[in-house]
Design a protein around this motif. Structure first.
Motif, PDB file in Angstrom:
ATOM      1  N   GLY A 270     -27.982  37.352 106.467  1.00  0.00           N
ATOM      2  CA  GLY A 270     -29.423  38.156 106.379  1.00  0.00           C
ATOM      3  C   GLY A 270     -29.367  38.996 107.562  1.00  0.00           C
ATOM      4  N   GLY A 271     -28.961  38.485 108.812  1.00  0.00           N
ATOM      5  CA  GLY A 271     -28.899  39.566 109.890  1.00  0.00           C
ATOM      6  C   GLY A 271     -28.052  40.640 109.535  1.00  0.00           C
ATOM      7  N   LEU A 272     -27.056  40.349 109.008  1.00  0.00           N
ATOM      8  CA  LEU A 272     -26.104  41.647 108.618  1.00  0.00           C
ATOM      9  C   LEU A 272     -26.711  42.730 107.830  1.00  0.00           C
ATOM     10  CD1 LEU A 272     -23.105  42.628 108.384  1.00  0.00           C
ATOM     11  CD2 LEU A 272     -22.868  41.424 106.465  1.00  0.00           C
ATOM     12  N   TYR A 273     -27.448  42.194 106.852  1.00  0.00           N
ATOM     13  CA  TYR A 273     -28.215  43.079 105.821  1.00  0.00           C
ATOM     14  C   TYR A 273     -29.234  43.694 106.554  1.00  0.00           C
ATOM     15  CZ  TYR A 273     -30.976  44.746 101.902  1.00  0.00           C
ATOM     16  OH  TYR A 273     -31.639  45.533 101.196  1.00  0.00           O
ATOM     17  N   SER A 274     -29.921  43.210 107.390  1.00  0.00           N
ATOM     18  CA  SER A 274     -31.020  43.769 108.342  1.00  0.00           C
ATOM     19  C   SER A 274     -30.466  44.805 109.370  1.00  0.00           C
ATOM     20  CB  SER A 274     -31.771  42.683 108.876  1.00  0.00           C
ATOM     21  OG  SER A 274     -32.714  43.408 109.857  1.00  0.00           O
ATOM     22  N   PHE A 275     -29.274  44.515 109.898  1.00  0.00           N
ATOM     23  CA  PHE A 275     -28.706  45.583 110.619  1.00  0.00           C
ATOM     24  C   PHE A 275     -28.299  46.767 109.910  1.00  0.00           C
ATOM     25  CE2 PHE A 275     -27.798  42.742 114.632  1.00  0.00           C
ATOM     26  CZ  PHE A 275     -29.348  42.629 114.944  1.00  0.00           C
ATOM     27  N   TRP A 276     -27.525  46.345 108.673  1.00  0.00           N
ATOM     28  CA  TRP A 276     -27.179  47.500 107.909  1.00  0.00           C
ATOM     29  C   TRP A 276     -28.320  48.542 107.696  1.00  0.00           C
ATOM     30  CZ3 TRP A 276     -27.858  48.421 102.520  1.00  0.00           C
ATOM     31  CH2 TRP A 276     -26.757  49.413 101.916  1.00  0.00           C
ATOM     32  N   LYS A 277     -29.464  48.052 107.161  1.00  0.00           N
ATOM     33  CA  LYS A 277     -30.442  48.709 106.728  1.00  0.00           C
ATOM     34  C   LYS A 277     -31.098  49.633 108.168  1.00  0.00           C
ATOM     35  CE  LYS A 277     -32.640  48.386 103.384  1.00  0.00           C
ATOM     36  NZ  LYS A 277     -32.778  49.121 102.098  1.00  0.00           N
ATOM     37  N   GLN A 278     -30.961  49.091 109.020  1.00  0.00           N
ATOM     38  CA  GLN A 278     -31.379  49.734 110.410  1.00  0.00           C
ATOM     39  C   GLN A 278     -30.213  50.912 110.755  1.00  0.00           C
ATOM     40  OE1 GLN A 278     -32.601  47.159 113.482  1.00  0.00           O
ATOM     41  NE2 GLN A 278     -33.498  45.871 112.399  1.00  0.00           N
ATOM     42  N   LYS A 279     -29.143  50.943 110.185  1.00  0.00           N
ATOM     43  CA  LYS A 279     -27.907  51.729 110.486  1.00  0.00           C
ATOM     44  C   LYS A 279     -27.594  51.544 111.828  1.00  0.00           C
ATOM     45  CE  LYS A 279     -29.115  55.215 107.178  1.00  0.00           C
ATOM     46  NZ  LYS A 279     -29.410  54.276 106.097  1.00  0.00           N
ATOM     47  N   MET A 280     -27.111  50.204 112.155  1.00  0.00           N
ATOM     48  CA  MET A 280     -26.606  49.920 113.457  1.00  0.00           C
ATOM     49  C   MET A 280     -25.135  50.174 113.492  1.00  0.00           C
ATOM     50  SD  MET A 280     -29.131  48.287 115.344  1.00  0.00           S
ATOM     51  CE  MET A 280     -28.420  47.058 116.401  1.00  0.00           C
ATOM     52  N   GLY A 281     -24.354  50.101 114.609  1.00  0.00           N
ATOM     53  CA  GLY A 281     -23.146  50.288 114.805  1.00  0.00           C
ATOM     54  C   GLY A 281     -22.216  49.347 113.852  1.00  0.00           C
ATOM     55  N   LYS A 282     -21.136  50.054 113.558  1.00  0.00           N
ATOM     56  CA  LYS A 282     -19.944  49.260 112.587  1.00  0.00           C
ATOM     57  C   LYS A 282     -19.399  48.182 113.453  1.00  0.00           C
ATOM     58  CE  LYS A 282     -18.906  52.850 109.610  1.00  0.00           C
ATOM     59  NZ  LYS A 282     -19.636  52.563 108.294  1.00  0.00           N
ATOM     60  N   SER A 283     -19.377  47.933 114.851  1.00  0.00           N
ATOM     61  CA  SER A 283     -18.806  46.973 115.543  1.00  0.00           C
ATOM     62  C   SER A 283     -19.816  45.837 115.099  1.00  0.00           C
ATOM     63  CB  SER A 283     -18.582  47.071 116.808  1.00  0.00           C
ATOM     64  OG  SER A 283     -19.615  47.634 117.542  1.00  0.00           O
ATOM     65  N   VAL A 284     -21.010  45.779 115.283  1.00  0.00           N
ATOM     66  CA  VAL A 284     -22.047  44.776 115.012  1.00  0.00           C
ATOM     67  C   VAL A 284     -21.913  44.227 113.844  1.00  0.00           C
ATOM     68  CG1 VAL A 284     -24.586  44.287 115.306  1.00  0.00           C
ATOM     69  CG2 VAL A 284     -23.434  45.763 116.798  1.00  0.00           C
ATOM     70  N   LEU A 285     -21.938  44.974 112.744  1.00  0.00           N
ATOM     71  CA  LEU A 285     -21.800  44.680 111.327  1.00  0.00           C
ATOM     72  C   LEU A 285     -20.721  44.031 111.115  1.00  0.00           C
ATOM     73  CD1 LEU A 285     -23.129  47.931 109.713  1.00  0.00           C
ATOM     74  CD2 LEU A 285     -24.595  45.921 110.271  1.00  0.00           C
ATOM     75  N   VAL A 286     -19.460  44.514 111.647  1.00  0.00           N
ATOM     76  CA  VAL A 286     -18.210  43.729 111.375  1.00  0.00           C
ATOM     77  C   VAL A 286     -18.310  42.379 112.129  1.00  0.00           C
ATOM     78  CG1 VAL A 286     -15.690  43.674 112.006  1.00  0.00           C
ATOM     79  CG2 VAL A 286     -16.795  45.864 110.990  1.00  0.00           C
ATOM     80  N   LEU A 287     -18.763  42.227 113.230  1.00  0.00           N
ATOM     81  CA  LEU A 287     -18.647  41.081 114.041  1.00  0.00           C
ATOM     82  C   LEU A 287     -19.614  39.925 113.305  1.00  0.00           C
ATOM     83  CD1 LEU A 287     -18.133  39.470 116.480  1.00  0.00           C
ATOM     84  CD2 LEU A 287     -20.061  40.243 117.750  1.00  0.00           C
ATOM     85  N   LEU A 288     -20.901  40.447 112.739  1.00  0.00           N
ATOM     86  CA  LEU A 288     -21.687  39.558 112.018  1.00  0.00           C
ATOM     87  C   LEU A 288     -21.048  39.155 110.671  1.00  0.00           C
ATOM     88  CD1 LEU A 288     -25.442  41.030 112.545  1.00  0.00           C
ATOM     89  CD2 LEU A 288     -24.536  38.697 113.013  1.00  0.00           C
ATOM     90  N   GLY A 289     -20.392  40.106 110.018  1.00  0.00           N
ATOM     91  CA  GLY A 289     -19.685  39.778 108.748  1.00  0.00           C
ATOM     92  C   GLY A 289     -18.712  38.657 108.776  1.00  0.00           C
ATOM     93  N   ILE A 290     -17.860  38.864 110.027  1.00  0.00           N
ATOM     94  CA  ILE A 290     -16.883  37.858 110.116  1.00  0.00           C
ATOM     95  C   ILE A 290     -17.364  36.232 110.507  1.00  0.00           C
ATOM     96  CG2 ILE A 290     -15.208  37.312 111.996  1.00  0.00           C
ATOM     97  CD1 ILE A 290     -14.246  40.038 111.964  1.00  0.00           C
TER      98      ILE A 290
END
Length: 54
Positions: A17-37
Motif C-alpha cells: 500500500g505504501g508503494l502504491y501511495s508513493f507511486w501516485k505521489q511520483k516519488m523517486g524510483k529508488s524508494v519505490l524499488v526498496l518498498l517493492g523488494i
C-alpha cells in the motif's frame, strides 16, 4: 496459520500500500524499488511459513 506468518503477510500488504501511495505521489524510483523488494520479501516469507506446505 500462525502468528508470525500473519504478521509477515500484513506487513507485506502494508508495504505494498505504501508503494502504491508513493507511486501516485511520483516519488523517486529508488524508494519505490526498496518498498517493492521489502513488500515482496515479507509476502513470500509469510506465504512460505503457512502450514499448507507441510
Amino acid at each position: 496459520m500462525n502468528g508470525l506468518s500473519t504478521v509477515f503477510i500484513v506487513l507485506g500488504l502494508f508495504l505494498l500500500g505504501g508503494l502504491y501511495s508513493f507511486w501516485k505521489q511520483k516519488m523517486g524510483k529508488s524508494v519505490l524499488v526498496l518498498l517493492g523488494i521489502g513488500s515482496a520479501m515479507c509476502l513470500i516469507a509469510g506465504i512460505l511459513r503457512l502450514d499448507v506446505w507441510n
